[in-house]
Design a protein around this motif. Structure first.
Motif, PDB file in Angstrom:
ATOM      1  N   LEU A 246      10.839  -4.789 -12.187  1.00 24.25           N
ATOM      2  CA  LEU A 246       9.641  -4.395 -13.037  1.00 24.25           C
ATOM      3  C   LEU A 246       8.640  -5.672 -13.355  1.00 24.25           C
ATOM      4  N   VAL A 247       9.073  -6.818 -13.500  1.00 25.27           N
ATOM      5  CA  VAL A 247       8.184  -7.968 -13.620  1.00 25.27           C
ATOM      6  C   VAL A 247       7.515  -8.160 -12.343  1.00 25.27           C
TER       7      VAL A 247
ATOM      8  N   TRP B  65       6.562  -6.085 -10.076  1.00 28.34           N
ATOM      9  CA  TRP B  65       5.383  -5.149  -9.789  1.00 28.34           C
ATOM     10  C   TRP B  65       4.580  -5.019 -10.828  1.00 28.34           C
ATOM     11  N   ASP B  66       4.739  -5.504 -12.011  1.00 30.91           N
ATOM     12  CA  ASP B  66       3.624  -5.814 -13.063  1.00 30.91           C
ATOM     13  C   ASP B  66       2.643  -6.720 -12.345  1.00 30.91           C
ATOM     14  N   ARG B  67       3.222  -7.741 -11.812  1.00 29.42           N
ATOM     15  CA  ARG B  67       2.293  -9.020 -11.323  1.00 29.42           C
ATOM     16  C   ARG B  67       1.703  -8.812 -10.087  1.00 29.42           C
TER      17      ARG B  67
ATOM     18  N   TRP C 207       3.167  -7.261 -28.904  1.00 32.84           N
ATOM     19  CA  TRP C 207       2.542  -6.144 -28.511  1.00 32.84           C
ATOM     20  C   TRP C 207       1.078  -5.969 -29.027  1.00 32.84           C
TER      21      TRP C 207
ATOM     22  N   ALA D 236      -2.298 -10.517 -21.762  1.00 30.91           N
ATOM     23  CA  ALA D 236      -1.741  -9.881 -20.372  1.00 30.91           C
ATOM     24  C   ALA D 236      -0.564 -10.780 -19.704  1.00 30.91           C
TER      25      ALA D 236
ATOM     26  N   ARG E 200       3.133 -10.078 -20.766  1.00 33.63           N
ATOM     27  CA  ARG E 200       3.640  -8.581 -20.087  1.00 33.63           C
ATOM     28  C   ARG E 200       5.034  -9.061 -19.680  1.00 33.63           C
ATOM     29  N   PRO E 201       5.163  -9.755 -18.858  1.00 36.03           N
ATOM     30  CA  PRO E 201       6.780  -9.915 -18.150  1.00 36.03           C
ATOM     31  C   PRO E 201       7.815 -10.116 -19.202  1.00 36.03           C
TER      32      PRO E 201
ATOM     33  N   ILE F  33       8.159  -6.926 -20.986  1.00 37.26           N
ATOM     34  CA  ILE F  33       9.093  -6.051 -20.032  1.00 37.26           C
ATOM     35  C   ILE F  33      10.572  -6.463 -20.339  1.00 37.26           C
TER      36      ILE F  33
END
Length: 385
Positions: free
Chosen positions: A190-191, A193-195, A284, A289, A292-293, A296
């Protein structure tokens, strides 16, 4: 030293390692004094005696008079204990040595990660030597958490640095060290993918841990005729069910009296749980930005553990949430004072984890003696050397 007068990266790492080892050695000595238990025998407390039992089953893993009961504890930490035992000559010493070494390695891995997310990475790493209080306790006695946190940190570092091979290895280590290890490959992917770095290479970060888990379950199937024997034993330990309505076990645990630690412990667990939730909410709201990792990572862990049901979903919560402690600490760092004088004034607070941990160790010793009965640990000390 560098030209600017600061420590070189190598010297900084050595200083952090020494601080982590010294802090935990001091806690180990203090816990022995507080409980009246010889320091080597502290390796038998909490789940330590079970890990030593598993370590003694090598090379025929889980082949023991205790049968499938042992399968709810995963094999990586016991394997490391057995290997270290060849050097120490005593499994109790080996268990503590592995815990201290892995905790030190976790601090160094955290420092590397902090360099990506914090403007004051050395301060963040210094705090991670001591906080949260449960981290000092688990990093000093015979717990799997230091080994597990090394795997978690390595997986997140791999995701941030776009290293799918490292993520695959770290994910495999995670699923072989702790029941919740299956969350780690998901967090890493997920991290990534987010990056914007997820591609075919990252499939290995899912496949390799899945194969490691399948190999363990296949071995248990061959040994006990049931590929899910460890899941069934764990379910029985949790009282028959894993999950409930989110937050229900947490809120019920706060208001339900229990002989397991009393009101003081319930208040400490509540403070821990609400603290993690508050840090998540604050981050939050910041909406940065670059954080975000961390969100997550923290969000996946909180969603999972606050959805567990049963007695241990509440009473073991501070220990469970250590999986997200590095992310929480990095999200908390912006809230700390900027002035060095204020930080120095707050420095004595590093003694708080010692107080909390020693109270926990003393209360746990009383409970363990009642649960396991007179003479159990004395016999285990003689047998598990």
């Amino acid at each position: 030293m560098t030209r600017a007068g600061r420590l070189s990266p190598r010297a900084e790492g050595a200083a952090l390692a020494l601080a982590a080892l010294a802090a935990r050695a001091a806690f180990l000595a203090a816990a022995a004094s507080a409980t009246g238990v010889a320091w080597r025998d502290l390796a038998l407390r909490y789940d330590g005696h079970v890990y030593l039992e598993i370590a003694k089953t090598f090379p025929r893993l889980y082949v023991s008079e205790q049968g499938p009961y042992l399968t709810t504890w995963f094999p990586l930490y016991p394997a490391l204990i057995r290997l270290a035992g060849f050097l120490t000559g005593d499994l109790r010493t080996a268990a503590l040595a592995v815990s201290l070494a892995a905790a030190t390695a976790a601090v160094l891995l955290f420092r590397r990660l902090a360099g990506r997310f914090s403007r004051r990475p050395l301060l963040a790493a210094g705090l991670f030597v001591f906080f949260p209080p449960m981290w000092l306790l688990t990093g000093s006695l015979s717990f799997v958490e230091p080994v597990f946190l090394c795997a978690v940190l390595a997986a997140v570092i791999a995701a941030v640095e776009d290293r799918p091979g490292l993520a695959a290895a770290a994910g495999a280590a995670a699923v072989l060290s702790q029941k919740s290890g299956f969350l780690v490959p998901g967090i890493a992917v997920l991290v990534a993918w987010d990056r914007g770095r997820f591609d075919r290479r990252w499939l290995a970060a899912l496949v390799v841990p899945a194969l490691a888990q399948a190999a363990l379950q296949g071995y248990l199937w061959r040994l006990y005729g049931d590929p899910l024997i460890n899941v069934k034993v764990t379910r029985a330990t949790f009282g028959g069910a894993f999950f409930g309505v989110p937050f229900s076990a947490f809120l019920r645990g706060i208001v339900t009296p229990s002989a397991f630690g009393g009101a003081w412990r319930r208040a400490a667990i509540a403070l821990s749980g609400f603290g993690y939730l508050a840090l998540t909410g604050a981050a939050w709201r910041r909406g940065a930005a670059e954080e975000r990792p961390l969100l997550i990572w923290l969000g996946v862990v909180l969603a999972f553990y606050f959805s567990l049901g049963g007695f241990w979903a509440f009473h073991a919560l501070p220990r469970y949430l250590l999986m997200a402690a590095p992310a929480a600490l990095l999200l908390a760092e912006p809230l700390l004072p900027r002035k060095e004088r204020l930080l120095l004034a707050l420095a004595p607070l590093v003694l708080l984890p010692y107080f909390v941990g020693l109270v926990e160790a003393a209360q746990a010793e009383s409970l363990l003696q009642r649960v396991w009965g007179a003479g159990y640990f004395e016999a285990a000390s003689a047998r598990l050397r």
